[in-house]
Scaffold this motif. Sequence first.
Motif, PDB file in Angstrom:
ATOM      1  N   THR A 112       0.826  -1.104  -0.088  1.00  0.00           N
ATOM      2  CA  THR A 112       0.037  -0.013   0.117  1.00  0.00           C
ATOM      3  C   THR A 112       0.915   1.165   0.086  1.00  0.00           C
ATOM      4  N   ALA A 113       0.189   2.297  -0.173  1.00  0.00           N
ATOM      5  CA  ALA A 113       1.008   3.670  -0.238  1.00  0.00           C
ATOM      6  C   ALA A 113       1.825   4.047   0.868  1.00  0.00           C
ATOM      7  N   SER A 114       1.228   3.484   2.451  1.00  0.00           N
ATOM      8  CA  SER A 114       1.683   3.807   3.397  1.00  0.00           C
ATOM      9  C   SER A 114       2.895   2.934   3.537  1.00  0.00           C
ATOM     10  N   GLN A 115       3.125   1.510   3.051  1.00  0.00           N
ATOM     11  CA  GLN A 115       4.093   0.769   3.200  1.00  0.00           C
ATOM     12  C   GLN A 115       5.165   0.793   2.152  1.00  0.00           C
ATOM     13  N   GLN A 116       4.914   1.794   1.334  1.00  0.00           N
ATOM     14  CA  GLN A 116       5.913   2.080   0.087  1.00  0.00           C
ATOM     15  C   GLN A 116       7.160   2.431   0.634  1.00  0.00           C
ATOM     16  N   ASP A 170      -7.496  -8.095  -9.063  1.00  0.00           N
ATOM     17  CA  ASP A 170      -7.318  -7.731  -7.947  1.00  0.00           C
ATOM     18  C   ASP A 170      -6.669  -8.746  -6.639  1.00  0.00           C
ATOM     19  N   GLY A 171      -6.581 -10.106  -6.933  1.00  0.00           N
ATOM     20  CA  GLY A 171      -6.402 -11.074  -6.317  1.00  0.00           C
ATOM     21  C   GLY A 171      -7.254 -11.244  -5.178  1.00  0.00           C
ATOM     22  N   THR A 172      -6.859 -11.971  -4.036  1.00  0.00           N
ATOM     23  CA  THR A 172      -7.477 -12.429  -2.977  1.00  0.00           C
ATOM     24  C   THR A 172      -6.833 -12.284  -1.782  1.00  0.00           C
ATOM     25  N   PRO A 173      -7.700 -12.182  -0.499  1.00  0.00           N
ATOM     26  CA  PRO A 173      -7.216 -12.125   0.542  1.00  0.00           C
ATOM     27  C   PRO A 173      -6.227 -13.368   1.072  1.00  0.00           C
ATOM     28  N   ILE A 174      -5.290 -13.386   1.596  1.00  0.00           N
ATOM     29  CA  ILE A 174      -4.422 -14.425   2.021  1.00  0.00           C
ATOM     30  C   ILE A 174      -4.022 -14.224   3.494  1.00  0.00           C
ATOM     31  N   VAL A 175      -4.262 -15.227   4.229  1.00  0.00           N
ATOM     32  CA  VAL A 175      -3.880 -15.469   5.519  1.00  0.00           C
ATOM     33  C   VAL A 175      -2.479 -15.702   5.748  1.00  0.00           C
ATOM     34  N   VAL A 176      -1.757 -14.947   6.644  1.00  0.00           N
ATOM     35  CA  VAL A 176      -0.400 -14.976   6.737  1.00  0.00           C
ATOM     36  C   VAL A 176       0.059 -15.681   8.003  1.00  0.00           C
ATOM     37  N   GLY A 199      -3.292  -4.767  -0.027  1.00  0.00           N
ATOM     38  CA  GLY A 199      -2.025  -4.693   0.425  1.00  0.00           C
ATOM     39  C   GLY A 199      -2.053  -4.589   1.930  1.00  0.00           C
ATOM     40  N   THR A 200      -3.300  -4.005   2.498  1.00  0.00           N
ATOM     41  CA  THR A 200      -3.118  -3.694   3.947  1.00  0.00           C
ATOM     42  C   THR A 200      -3.245  -5.115   4.668  1.00  0.00           C
ATOM     43  N   VAL A 201      -2.878  -4.808   5.789  1.00  0.00           N
ATOM     44  CA  VAL A 201      -2.908  -6.127   6.774  1.00  0.00           C
ATOM     45  C   VAL A 201      -4.032  -5.997   7.850  1.00  0.00           C
ATOM     46  N   SER A 202      -4.904  -6.960   7.838  1.00  0.00           N
ATOM     47  CA  SER A 202      -6.133  -7.000   8.923  1.00  0.00           C
ATOM     48  C   SER A 202      -5.682  -7.741   9.813  1.00  0.00           C
TER      49      SER A 202
END
Length: 146
Positions: free
Chosen positions: A25-29, A87-93, A138-141
């Motif tokens: 995301t822009a905040s993480q770039q 757009d992709g899909t959410p990914i559990v990390v 790209g944000t982390v929930s």
Amino acid sequence: MNTVLKAAAAYIIVLFVIRLIGRRTASQQAPIDMVVLFLFGGLSVSAVLGDDRSFVGAMSALFTVGLMHVAVSWLKLRFVWFERIVDGTPIVVFRDGRWNETAMRRLRMQQADIRTAARQEKLDDLDKVAVAIVERDGTVSILEKE
């Protein structure tokens, strides 16, 4: 017509390359991410317009990119498979104290990125985290344990 075709091709290629680069995301770039994005813009303009420095050529390219964006948006609404590609899909990390190392490598993310997201949710210890998900943008929930 050549400019229109090159603009359409550039849109598809840049979309594909951005998907390959990953989900930051822009905040993480980092600064290097910004360099890459600016270079994409400059190189795309040069490739699309080439020697055509006319107003009509530039507006044709702009109009084409706008129409491509509308078309991609429409296709995403109509076809779920296309939305997943674009757009992709959410990914559990992270789940129940275990890291999904394969997903982390694929996303080029580090555990520190997830720990930072947890701290932003006022969780100073990963023992309090049930699940960490990298969303499509790209944000982390972070979902807290109950």
